[in-house]
Write a protein that holds these residues in place. Structure first.
Motif, mmCIF file in Angstrom:
data_model
loop_
_atom_site.group_PDB
_atom_site.id
_atom_site.type_symbol
_atom_site.label_atom_id
_atom_site.label_comp_id
_atom_site.label_asym_id
_atom_site.label_seq_id
_atom_site.Cartn_x
_atom_site.Cartn_y
_atom_site.Cartn_z
ATOM 1 N N THR A 1 22.164 10.291 10.292
ATOM 2 C CA THR A 1 21.924 8.891 10.646
ATOM 3 C C THR A 1 20.658 8.813 11.489
ATOM 4 O OG1 THR A 1 23.183 8.991 12.718
ATOM 5 C CG2 THR A 1 24.406 8.448 10.695
ATOM 6 N N LEU A 2 20.008 7.657 11.467
ATOM 7 C CA LEU A 2 18.795 7.504 12.263
ATOM 8 C C LEU A 2 19.101 7.553 13.749
ATOM 9 C CD1 LEU A 2 16.617 4.857 10.395
ATOM 10 C CD2 LEU A 2 16.656 7.322 10.180
ATOM 11 N N SER A 3 20.291 7.143 14.131
ATOM 12 C CA SER A 3 20.667 7.177 15.545
ATOM 13 C C SER A 3 20.988 8.585 16.015
ATOM 14 C CB SER A 3 21.879 6.279 15.784
ATOM 15 O OG SER A 3 23.026 6.814 15.139
ATOM 16 N N GLY A 4 21.256 9.478 15.050
ATOM 17 C CA GLY A 4 21.635 10.832 15.413
ATOM 18 C C GLY A 4 23.088 10.983 15.799
ATOM 19 N N VAL A 5 23.853 9.895 15.638
ATOM 20 C CA VAL A 5 25.264 9.905 16.004
ATOM 21 C C VAL A 5 26.119 9.848 14.744
ATOM 22 C CG1 VAL A 5 27.099 8.697 17.237
ATOM 23 C CG2 VAL A 5 24.782 8.766 18.185
ATOM 24 N N GLY A 6 27.071 10.765 14.616
ATOM 25 C CA GLY A 6 27.984 10.748 13.491
ATOM 26 C C GLY A 6 27.315 11.139 12.188
ATOM 27 N N ILE A 7 28.045 10.931 11.087
ATOM 28 C CA ILE A 7 27.517 11.218 9.760
ATOM 29 C C ILE A 7 27.621 9.978 8.892
ATOM 30 C CG2 ILE A 7 28.093 13.660 9.909
ATOM 31 C CD1 ILE A 7 30.489 13.106 8.058
ATOM 32 N N GLU B 1 0.808 -1.223 0.000
ATOM 33 C CA GLU B 1 0.000 0.000 0.000
ATOM 34 C C GLU B 1 0.842 1.274 0.000
ATOM 35 O OE1 GLU B 1 -0.230 -1.516 4.379
ATOM 36 O OE2 GLU B 1 0.123 -2.336 2.368
ATOM 37 N N PHE B 2 2.162 1.127 0.236
ATOM 38 C CA PHE B 2 3.070 2.278 0.179
ATOM 39 C C PHE B 2 4.129 2.079 -0.903
ATOM 40 C CE2 PHE B 2 1.557 2.229 4.642
ATOM 41 C CZ PHE B 2 0.875 3.442 4.632
ATOM 42 N N ALA B 3 3.719 1.470 -2.012
ATOM 43 C CA ALA B 3 4.628 1.216 -3.134
ATOM 44 C C ALA B 3 5.827 0.397 -2.682
ATOM 45 C CB ALA B 3 5.069 2.524 -3.794
ATOM 46 N N PHE B 4 5.564 -0.545 -1.790
ATOM 47 C CA PHE B 4 6.579 -1.458 -1.261
ATOM 48 C C PHE B 4 7.705 -0.713 -0.545
ATOM 49 C CE2 PHE B 4 4.234 -3.908 -4.343
ATOM 50 C CZ PHE B 4 4.031 -5.103 -3.669
ATOM 51 N N SER B 5 7.302 0.348 0.166
ATOM 52 C CA SER B 5 8.183 1.021 1.108
ATOM 53 C C SER B 5 7.514 0.914 2.475
ATOM 54 C CB SER B 5 8.402 2.475 0.701
ATOM 55 O OG SER B 5 9.259 3.137 1.614
ATOM 56 N N ASP B 6 7.955 1.724 3.428
ATOM 57 C CA ASP B 6 7.358 1.701 4.759
ATOM 58 C C ASP B 6 6.880 3.093 5.119
ATOM 59 O OD1 ASP B 6 6.489 0.728 7.167
ATOM 60 O OD2 ASP B 6 8.442 0.003 7.854
ATOM 61 N N ASN B 7 5.879 3.170 5.966
ATOM 62 C CA ASN B 7 5.342 4.453 6.408
ATOM 63 C C ASN B 7 5.894 4.847 7.774
ATOM 64 O OD1 ASN B 7 3.901 2.307 7.571
ATOM 65 N ND2 ASN B 7 2.090 3.559 7.902
ATOM 66 N N THR B 8 6.940 4.168 8.205
ATOM 67 C CA THR B 8 7.672 4.567 9.396
ATOM 68 C C THR B 8 9.116 4.843 8.995
ATOM 69 O OG1 THR B 8 8.255 2.281 9.964
ATOM 70 C CG2 THR B 8 6.222 3.160 10.892
ATOM 71 N N ILE B 9 9.774 5.712 9.731
ATOM 72 C CA ILE B 9 11.150 6.063 9.381
ATOM 73 C C ILE B 9 12.063 4.847 9.479
ATOM 74 C CG2 ILE B 9 13.159 7.424 10.091
ATOM 75 C CD1 ILE B 9 11.268 9.670 10.853
#
Length: 396
Positions: free
Chosen positions: A292-298, A104-112
């Protein structure tokens, strides 16, 4: 004597032929039975009447195809569909490929970040639209998988995602094979597809990749216009003036002055997202998003992107967040990101197409130009991919 026997043989042949002719309308073909498949899936999977995966219509103007080493077959993609949706592919039977790549999301996810058996994914789940129709053969945002086949089992072998890592106390991938080998419908399916009940990682990879490559979307407004146009750059008869303007801006390279500000031309999106497939140029580097999703580093290793087809739905609603961090949540924000490129400290992998003269580009788009590009991007979306049952969950 020999002549008599020949006559008798001919009479038998003629008799059989006559019977076949006379009884043709009453003939019922013998079909194989697959009791375990039928018990598990009912009418959603009919091995005697397979869905069309192998011979789907592809527009003549689509020329990229990376499936040569593993051509799609109806049998293989059918098995791949079941593997894709089967939660038994995870160590605790809670997660499947489809948990992170939702139809339903073009085979992606609706959460980060998508939920796995032990943690969440390190990057936002990439859309799986038209993966077959691309030059780039590597997968994941950072291209760490050399092929789609290799990619398909890497999440399964990831501790956080599906849990068969064979490390840190996890079961191994071989344990998964033992698990699947004891399931009756997989005994029938692997025998049906490969001629043997034996399950191997390579067979799983090939079937999953065939199913994923079969997921295609060519029923968009763009495709209707392109089918009757001599090339991508020509005006599309079915487009509004705004959509044609957005297309021209998308396709046309910009010109810049010495300070990196746009002085003319378009905005050059097609330099990386190449029409008509809208696949990513394999030579692209980082696009300026290094979080990054963790917010740590690049994270400057992200250089891949999915096709821009079905980036949003036809009505403009998003198919989940965009970019590897999910930091972009609208087409306006995506265009705005490329409108002003800031060279962040530490980003040594920024694509030079975004830094004319070594300076971050300044597109200086007007509101009308932004709206026209948004209007064009919406024309790349179809409807069939969201509801077609051959790509749907067979366990429902």
């Amino acid at each position: 004597m020999k002549f008599t026997k020949i006559l008798q043989f001919c009479a038998i042949v003629l008799s059989l032929s006559s019977c076949n002719d006379n009884d043709e309308e009453n003939y019922t073909p013998i079909t194989a039975t697959y009791p375990a498949v039928e018990a598990e899936f009912g009418s959603s999977v009919d091995l005697n009447n397979l869905a069309n995966y192998a011979n789907q219509a592809v527009p003549a103007y689509i020329t990229k195809d990376n499936s040569a080493l593993n051509p799609i077959s109806d049998k293989g993609a059918t098995l791949g569909r079941i593997l894709f949706y089967d939660k038994k592919m995870s160590v605790d039977n809670t997660v499947s490929c489809s948990s992170c790549h939702k139809q339903e999301f073009a085979f992606s996810d609706n959460t980060i970040a998508s939920n796995g058996v032990n943690s969440t994914t390190g990057r936002h789940s990439m859309r799986l639209i038209n993966t077959r129709f691309a030059t780039e053969s590597k997968f994941f945002w950072d291209e760490r998988a050399a092929s789609l086949e290799i990619q398909t089992t890497m999440p399964i072998k990831d501790h956080g995602e599906m849990g068969f890592s064979g490390a840190n106390g996890d079961l191994s991938f071989n344990d998964l094979i033992v698990k699947l080998s004891a399931i009756d419908y997989y005994k029938e399916l692997f025998k049906f597809v490969y001629g043997s009940e034996e399950i191997t990682e390579t067979k799983i990879q090939f079937a999953l990749a065939q199913f994923i490559r079969s997921i295609q979307s060519f029923d968009s407004k763009y495709d209707t216009g392109r089918a009757s146009a001599p090339n991508d750059g020509a005006p599309f008869a079915n487009f509004t003036a705004q959509e044609n303007q957005g297309k021209n801006l998308f396709l046309t390279p910009p010109t810049f002055n010495a300070s990196g500000s746009r002085t003319g031309g378009g905005i050059g999106c097609a330099g990386c997202h190449r029409a008509p497939e809208f696949d990513i140029d394999p030579n692209t580097k980082n696009n300026g998003i290094i979080g990054t999703l963790s917010g740590v580093g690049i994270d400057i290793t992200n250089t891949r992107a999915p096709s821009l087809r079905d980036l949003v739905k036809v009505d403009g609603t998003t198919n989940g967040q965009m970019m590897h961090t999910g930091v972009i949540t609208s087409l306006q924000a995506a265009i705005g990101h490329y409108g002003t490129i800031n060279i962040a400290p530490g980003n040594t992998n920024l694509d030079p197409r975004l830094t004319p003269g070594g300076i971050g580009q300044q597109l200086n788009l007007t509101a009308a130009e932004v709206n026209s590009v948004i209007a064009f991007l919406r024309t790349l979306s179809g409807t069939d991919v969201y509801t077609n049952t051959k790509w749907s969950n067979p366990f429902n």
